[in-house]
Design a protein around this motif. Structure first.
Motif, PDB file in Angstrom:
ATOM      1  N   ILE A 123      81.139  25.448  33.982  1.00 43.41           N
ATOM      2  CA  ILE A 123      81.650  25.809  33.004  1.00 43.41           C
ATOM      3  C   ILE A 123      82.861  25.076  33.058  1.00 43.41           C
ATOM      4  O   ILE A 123      83.541  24.644  31.785  1.00 43.41           O
ATOM      5  N   GLN A 124      83.518  24.595  33.934  1.00 43.63           N
ATOM      6  CA  GLN A 124      84.849  23.832  34.010  1.00 43.63           C
ATOM      7  C   GLN A 124      84.439  22.517  33.654  1.00 43.63           C
ATOM      8  O   GLN A 124      85.280  22.023  32.565  1.00 43.63           O
ATOM      9  N   GLU A 125      83.245  21.932  33.575  1.00 46.90           N
ATOM     10  CA  GLU A 125      83.001  20.589  33.032  1.00 46.90           C
ATOM     11  C   GLU A 125      82.846  20.759  31.745  1.00 46.90           C
ATOM     12  O   GLU A 125      83.164  19.816  30.860  1.00 46.90           O
ATOM     13  N   VAL A 126      82.026  21.779  30.978  1.00 47.97           N
ATOM     14  CA  VAL A 126      81.741  22.150  29.934  1.00 47.97           C
ATOM     15  C   VAL A 126      83.037  22.199  28.973  1.00 47.97           C
ATOM     16  O   VAL A 126      83.401  21.583  27.915  1.00 47.97           O
ATOM     17  N   CYS A 127      84.070  22.715  29.590  1.00 50.08           N
ATOM     18  CA  CYS A 127      85.399  23.159  29.035  1.00 50.08           C
ATOM     19  C   CYS A 127      86.022  21.715  28.526  1.00 50.08           C
ATOM     20  O   CYS A 127      86.761  21.895  27.606  1.00 50.08           O
ATOM     21  N   TYR A 128      86.192  20.683  29.027  1.00 46.34           N
ATOM     22  CA  TYR A 128      86.868  19.481  29.227  1.00 46.34           C
ATOM     23  C   TYR A 128      86.571  19.118  27.798  1.00 46.34           C
ATOM     24  O   TYR A 128      87.442  18.527  26.982  1.00 46.34           O
ATOM     25  N   PHE A 129      85.431  19.086  27.274  1.00 46.59           N
ATOM     26  CA  PHE A 129      85.091  18.482  25.882  1.00 46.59           C
ATOM     27  C   PHE A 129      85.738  19.249  24.781  1.00 46.59           C
ATOM     28  O   PHE A 129      85.832  18.874  23.758  1.00 46.59           O
ATOM     29  N   PHE A 130      86.003  20.658  25.146  1.00 45.33           N
ATOM     30  CA  PHE A 130      86.892  21.353  23.907  1.00 45.33           C
ATOM     31  C   PHE A 130      88.327  21.698  24.083  1.00 45.33           C
ATOM     32  O   PHE A 130      88.962  22.489  23.518  1.00 45.33           O
ATOM     33  N   TYR A 131      89.050  20.852  25.165  1.00 47.92           N
ATOM     34  CA  TYR A 131      90.324  21.003  25.216  1.00 47.92           C
ATOM     35  C   TYR A 131      91.151  20.889  24.018  1.00 47.92           C
ATOM     36  O   TYR A 131      92.056  21.870  24.020  1.00 47.92           O
ATOM     37  N   PRO A 132      91.104  20.052  22.965  1.00 50.61           N
ATOM     38  CA  PRO A 132      91.951  19.926  21.910  1.00 50.61           C
ATOM     39  C   PRO A 132      91.889  21.380  21.189  1.00 50.61           C
ATOM     40  O   PRO A 132      92.620  21.465  20.358  1.00 50.61           O
ATOM     41  N   ALA A 133      90.805  21.901  21.150  1.00 58.54           N
ATOM     42  CA  ALA A 133      90.587  23.282  20.238  1.00 58.54           C
ATOM     43  C   ALA A 133      90.948  24.538  20.895  1.00 58.54           C
ATOM     44  O   ALA A 133      91.174  25.370  20.246  1.00 58.54           O
ATOM     45  N   LEU A 134      91.296  24.488  22.138  1.00 55.85           N
ATOM     46  CA  LEU A 134      91.483  25.751  22.983  1.00 55.85           C
ATOM     47  C   LEU A 134      92.562  26.727  22.475  1.00 55.85           C
ATOM     48  O   LEU A 134      92.571  27.714  22.368  1.00 55.85           O
ATOM     49  N   GLN A 135      93.733  25.968  22.296  1.00 53.19           N
ATOM     50  CA  GLN A 135      94.965  26.500  22.089  1.00 53.19           C
ATOM     51  C   GLN A 135      94.894  27.081  20.731  1.00 53.19           C
ATOM     52  O   GLN A 135      95.405  28.348  20.424  1.00 53.19           O
ATOM     53  N   VAL A 136      94.200  26.565  19.936  1.00 55.75           N
ATOM     54  CA  VAL A 136      94.180  26.921  18.434  1.00 55.75           C
ATOM     55  C   VAL A 136      93.048  27.975  18.431  1.00 55.75           C
ATOM     56  O   VAL A 136      93.517  29.051  17.666  1.00 55.75           O
TER      57      VAL A 136
END
Length: 212
Positions: free
Chosen positions: A55-68
């Protein structure tokens, strides 16, 4: 380690529990044995360890969306909330092989209603077509809510958050993929967020490329 001189313990060479006594340079020495711990993990523990890594590896691709998408002030908090929302969506079999669905990943989480939003991939134009409908007013859906698309190339590239429009007005938007992106590796999600930026909707998995 302790060095001492005692009539009672002179020339003692023995072990008791985790303590060893011996003679070094004509002095009595007492020291604790070096601990040796074997990392014996159950299958369930090993699966959870593999799941967390995945899940940490998957998370990487969505970094720009997470705070929003998770309405938070830092990327670290966004990552933590993403992991919490998605870690149990990672399947791990008894051979520790990982399976999951990219479209099932949540890039947002909140009480607002999900938008009436769809997306299509156009391989010839190398683009994504977003379409959304005007929604009837309801307690958790407001005309002023902002709609967002999240386009990620899960082969190598970080995702991009794309402002689309508002929930109260139907619309369409074509977004061209950046140079170097492989449309077969593209995954598209969407969500709504209120004007204040304090609440979002649940995430929608909209479309994925054939190579995902």
């Amino acid at each position: 380690m302790a060095i001492f001189d005692s009539v009672l313990f002179r020339r003692v060479k023995n072990s008791v529990g985790n303590v060893t006594t011996y003679v070094l340079n004509n002095q009595n020495v007492v020291r604790a044995k070096c601990g040796h711990h074997r990392d014996r993990k159950s299958l369930l523990q090993l699966k959870q360890r593999v799941r967390m890594k995945a899940i940490q590896e998957v998370c990487y691709f969505f970094y720009p969306a997470l705070q929003v998408g998770f309405c938070c002030s830092s990327l670290k908090e966004g990552v933590n909330r993403f992991v919490k929302a998605n870690v149990m969506k990672i399947g791990v079999d008894d051979e520790l092989k990982v399976t999951f669905d990219w479209l099932d990943m949540a890039v947002s989480e909140g009480p607002l209603g999900q938008p009436a939003l769809s997306a299509e991939l156009d391989a010839e134009a190398n683009s994504v077509l977003f379409c959304w409908e005007r929604q009837a007013l309801m307690p958790y859906a407001f005309d002023s809510d902002l709609l967002y698309g999240v386009v990620s190339e899960v082969g190598e590239m970080l995702g991009i958050v794309i402002p689309l429009g508002t929930r109260g007005v139907a619309g369409r938007l074509t977004w061209g993929l950046p140079d170097g992106w492989d449309i077969r590796q593209v995954v598209v999600h969407g969500f709504a967020r209120n004007v204040a930026g304090s609440r979002t909707s649940g995430s929608l998995g909209l479309v994925a490329g054939k190579g995902v």
